[in-house]
Design a protein around this motif. Structure first.
Motif, short mmCIF file in Angstrom:
data_model
loop_
_atom_site.label_atom_id
_atom_site.label_comp_id
_atom_site.label_asym_id
_atom_site.label_seq_id
_atom_site.Cartn_x
_atom_site.Cartn_y
_atom_site.Cartn_z
N ARG A 139 79.45 -32.35 13.69
CA ARG A 139 78.77 -32.47 12.37
C ARG A 139 79.04 -31.09 11.77
NH1 ARG A 139 73.27 -30.31 13.33
NH2 ARG A 139 71.99 -30.92 11.28
N ASN A 190 67.92 -19.87 15.46
CA ASN A 190 68.66 -21.14 15.99
C ASN A 190 69.72 -21.05 17.19
OD1 ASN A 190 67.72 -22.76 13.58
ND2 ASN A 190 68.98 -21.68 12.43
N GLY A 212 72.71 -18.84 5.47
CA GLY A 212 73.20 -20.04 4.91
C GLY A 212 72.64 -20.83 3.88
N LEU A 213 71.12 -21.08 4.32
CA LEU A 213 70.24 -21.74 3.46
C LEU A 213 70.12 -20.98 1.91
CD1 LEU A 213 68.34 -24.29 3.15
CD2 LEU A 213 66.68 -22.89 4.19
N MET A 254 73.39 -21.34 0.11
CA MET A 254 73.56 -22.73 -0.62
C MET A 254 72.58 -22.96 -1.57
SD MET A 254 74.75 -25.26 -0.98
CE MET A 254 75.74 -26.26 0.55
N ASN A 255 71.62 -22.30 -1.58
CA ASN A 255 70.34 -22.03 -2.74
C ASN A 255 71.01 -21.33 -3.93
OD1 ASN A 255 67.89 -23.18 -3.68
ND2 ASN A 255 67.05 -21.26 -3.64
N LEU A 289 73.63 -23.47 -5.51
CA LEU A 289 73.11 -24.58 -6.43
C LEU A 289 72.39 -24.08 -7.68
CD1 LEU A 289 71.82 -26.98 -3.57
CD2 LEU A 289 73.67 -27.07 -5.09
N MET A 347 81.15 -28.40 1.76
CA MET A 347 79.79 -28.88 1.30
C MET A 347 79.29 -27.89 0.07
SD MET A 347 76.09 -28.65 3.27
CE MET A 347 75.19 -30.34 3.43
N VAL A 388 67.08 -33.88 15.04
CA VAL A 388 67.96 -32.76 14.56
C VAL A 388 67.36 -32.17 13.27
CG1 VAL A 388 70.23 -31.67 13.62
CG2 VAL A 388 70.24 -33.75 15.43
N ASP A 418 67.68 -28.37 11.76
CA ASP A 418 68.29 -27.11 12.00
C ASP A 418 68.77 -26.61 10.67
OD1 ASP A 418 70.62 -28.60 11.60
OD2 ASP A 418 71.70 -28.06 13.51
N SER A 419 69.49 -25.35 10.66
CA SER A 419 69.73 -24.84 9.25
C SER A 419 70.78 -25.89 8.40
CB SER A 419 70.28 -23.54 9.38
OG SER A 419 71.45 -23.53 10.28
N LEU A 420 71.53 -26.36 8.99
CA LEU A 420 72.65 -27.31 8.64
C LEU A 420 71.64 -28.62 7.97
CD1 LEU A 420 75.43 -28.29 7.45
CD2 LEU A 420 75.67 -28.93 9.81
N ALA A 421 70.78 -28.93 8.66
CA ALA A 421 69.91 -30.05 8.32
C ALA A 421 69.23 -29.72 6.90
CB ALA A 421 69.00 -30.68 9.16
N MET A 422 68.50 -28.38 7.01
CA MET A 422 67.85 -27.95 5.65
C MET A 422 68.56 -27.60 4.63
SD MET A 422 64.89 -25.24 6.97
CE MET A 422 65.53 -24.43 8.60
N ILE A 423 69.90 -27.14 4.89
CA ILE A 423 71.11 -27.21 3.88
C ILE A 423 71.40 -28.41 3.28
CG2 ILE A 423 73.53 -26.53 3.13
CD1 ILE A 423 73.26 -24.28 5.39
N THR A 424 71.47 -29.33 3.89
CA THR A 424 71.95 -30.63 3.75
C THR A 424 70.57 -31.30 2.56
OG1 THR A 424 73.04 -31.20 5.60
CG2 THR A 424 72.44 -33.13 4.49
N ILE A 451 68.47 -29.54 0.93
CA ILE A 451 68.33 -28.92 -0.32
C ILE A 451 69.50 -29.46 -1.43
CG2 ILE A 451 67.07 -26.78 0.03
CD1 ILE A 451 69.37 -25.16 -0.61
N VAL A 484 63.76 -20.12 -0.67
CA VAL A 484 63.96 -20.96 0.31
C VAL A 484 63.14 -20.95 1.59
CG1 VAL A 484 66.28 -21.97 -0.15
CG2 VAL A 484 66.18 -19.97 1.49
N LEU A 541 60.81 -23.68 2.84
CA LEU A 541 61.45 -24.71 3.29
C LEU A 541 61.45 -24.43 5.07
CD1 LEU A 541 64.36 -25.45 1.26
CD2 LEU A 541 62.67 -27.18 1.48
N ARG A 542 61.51 -23.17 5.29
CA ARG A 542 61.43 -22.90 6.62
C ARG A 542 60.26 -22.83 6.98
NH1 ARG A 542 65.20 -18.48 4.90
NH2 ARG A 542 67.19 -18.96 5.45
#
Lengths: 348, 74
Positions: free
Chosen positions: A38, A218, A231-232, A235-236, A239, A267, B29, B31-37, B39, B53, B56-57
């Motif tokens: 993934r 995590n 990471g979040l 990414m923000n 964007l 990504m 699922v 997790d952080s990757l899901a949250m990135i996806t 946004i 962000v 979102l958390r």
């Protein structure tokens, strides 16, 4: 801050990567196969390059620079300054550029600058190099690279799956009178803690507490002397702030043929391109087999793209390079790469 | 639009049945990757931007995420 420097451009680029290519699934073998698959789907990175224990960023950059002087007609005598961009210097002091001046065989008149820069570091380095070149009327050797492997904890999944090592060398100087470099750089210092090594320098000196690897968000594990990346938030940032900067640059500089972003991961690059509605065939992604190599990622993508195409880069009259990351900082430079020489990627 | 967001959350989280009151901790699922996806999706689909962000958390349920997007659209 926007600035334009006329009469200078990029003459030659060389990149050196460690020959040690490791599959991501080996690095993070403690994760399940599904989780790894993934992650690879998102990052586009199934393997990356990690330097051996004793190899530093300066070794990789030195190798890239030697490649220029042995494989092209550029000469050491034409260089007036070395700009070394990294977050992994050889020593706290002296500056690594001084060591490189000697190792690369430059005389004592050559200026030596160290710049603490990461993923936006290549753009910063190009700006400093182009100013020095204009000031002295000679070429400047920009060395940009990172050995991220020395800073990350393998048990931190968020960084271990993508951060990697590489070094680059770029000659900046007068290409022709029409060439220019158009820079825009912005900084967001309030977000300094989104990508950081919290301890080990002088704000939080090294001690046994910050050396200890402990479990974090995590299930990731690392110490405070390892790289932490939100990471979040990154990414923000890409964007919003990065996309806005690139949009402003595009509004000033039209008809751009190629957009080379810092190769954070697939990504991020695709998402910024989509946010700006850029055609994907104008936005190369060059991460698989190499990883995210911080300040070396743009020259790596340029050399990789140029050497993958039979026509090289000659059809790209106007190119936008965009770096973004630690700081947080972001920067763009628009220039012309028609006459730039891109050497094949060297494995060391 | 909420339905569209919920469908996307189901896809990202690889969860068959997702409702507005589904708790994020109950998704297969998230997790952080899901949250990135997430946004990336809200940015490209609705041009929604987040100043911070952390909201979102802090979200607890799928409905919280829907509200965050809707608030930013208006």
């Amino acid at each position: 801050m926007h600035s334009r420097i006329d009469g200078v451009g990029i003459k030659c680029i060389s990149v050196a990567v460690p020959s040690n290519k490791i599959a991501v699934k080996e690095i993070v073998s403690y994760k399940s196969e599904d989780e790894i698959k993934r992650a690879i789907r998102s990052t586009g990175i199934s393997s990356l390059r990690l330097a051996d224990q004793g190899v530093t960023t300066s070794d990789l950059c030195e190798s890239a620079a030697v490649n220029i002087f042995t494989s092209s007609n550029h000469k050491r005598e034409d260089i007036c300054a070395i700009v070394f961009v990294t977050q992994t210097p050889d020593y706290f002091l002296p500056g690594t550029s001084c060591l490189l001046q000697s190792k690369l065989g430059f005389n004592e008149e050559v200026l030596c600058y160290d710049v603490n820069g990461g993923c936006c570091g290549y753009v910063y380095g190009l700006q400093l190099a182009s100013m020095l070149s204009r000031l002295h009327g000679k070429d400047v050797l920009l060395l940009a690279g990172e050995t991220n492997s020395k800073l990350i904890c393998r048990e931190d999944f968020s960084t271990a799956i993508m951060l990697a090592d590489a070094g680059s060398a770029t000659i900046v100087g007068e290409v022709n009178k029409e060439t220019y470099m158009d820079f825009s750089i912005r900084n967001y210092g309030s977000k300094f803690d989104k990508l950081i090594i919290p301890a080990g320098a002088f704000r939080n000196p090294p001690d046994s507490l910050n050396e200890a690897v402990t479990e974090r968000e995590n299930g990731n594990k690392r110490s405070d002397r390892n790289t932490y990346m939100d990471g979040l938030a990154i990414m923000n940032f890409a964007l919003t702030d990065v996309a806005e900067l690139v949009k402003d640059t595009i509004s000033r500089e039209q008809d751009i043929d190629l957009f080379v972003f810092h190769q954070a991961n697939k990504m991020i690059v695709n998402s910024v391109a989509a946010a700006l509605k850029l055609p994907l065939d104008k936005v190369p992604i060059f991460v698989d087999g190499y990883g995210n190599t911080s300040s070396a990622s743009i020259p790596l993508a340029l050399c990789g793209t140029a050497n993958d195409k039979p026509e090289g880069m000659t059809k790209y009259k106007k190119v936008l390079l965009a770096g973004f990351g630690v700081g947080l900082s972001c920067g763009t430079v628009v220039t012309d790469l028609k006459q730039t020489i891109f050497l094949p990627i060297k494995e060391v | 639009m909420e339905e569209q967001i919920i469908e996307k959350i189901a896809e990202i989280s690889e969860t068959d049945v997702v409702k507005k009151d589904t708790l994020l901790k109950d998704l297969e699922v998230w997790d952080s990757l899901a949250m990135i996806t997430f946004i990336v999706y809200t940015n490209s689909e609705f041009n929604v931007k987040f100043d911070n962000v952390d909201v979102l958390r802090d979200a607890v349920s799928v409905g919280d995420l829907c509200n965050l997007v809707v608030e930013r659209m208006s």
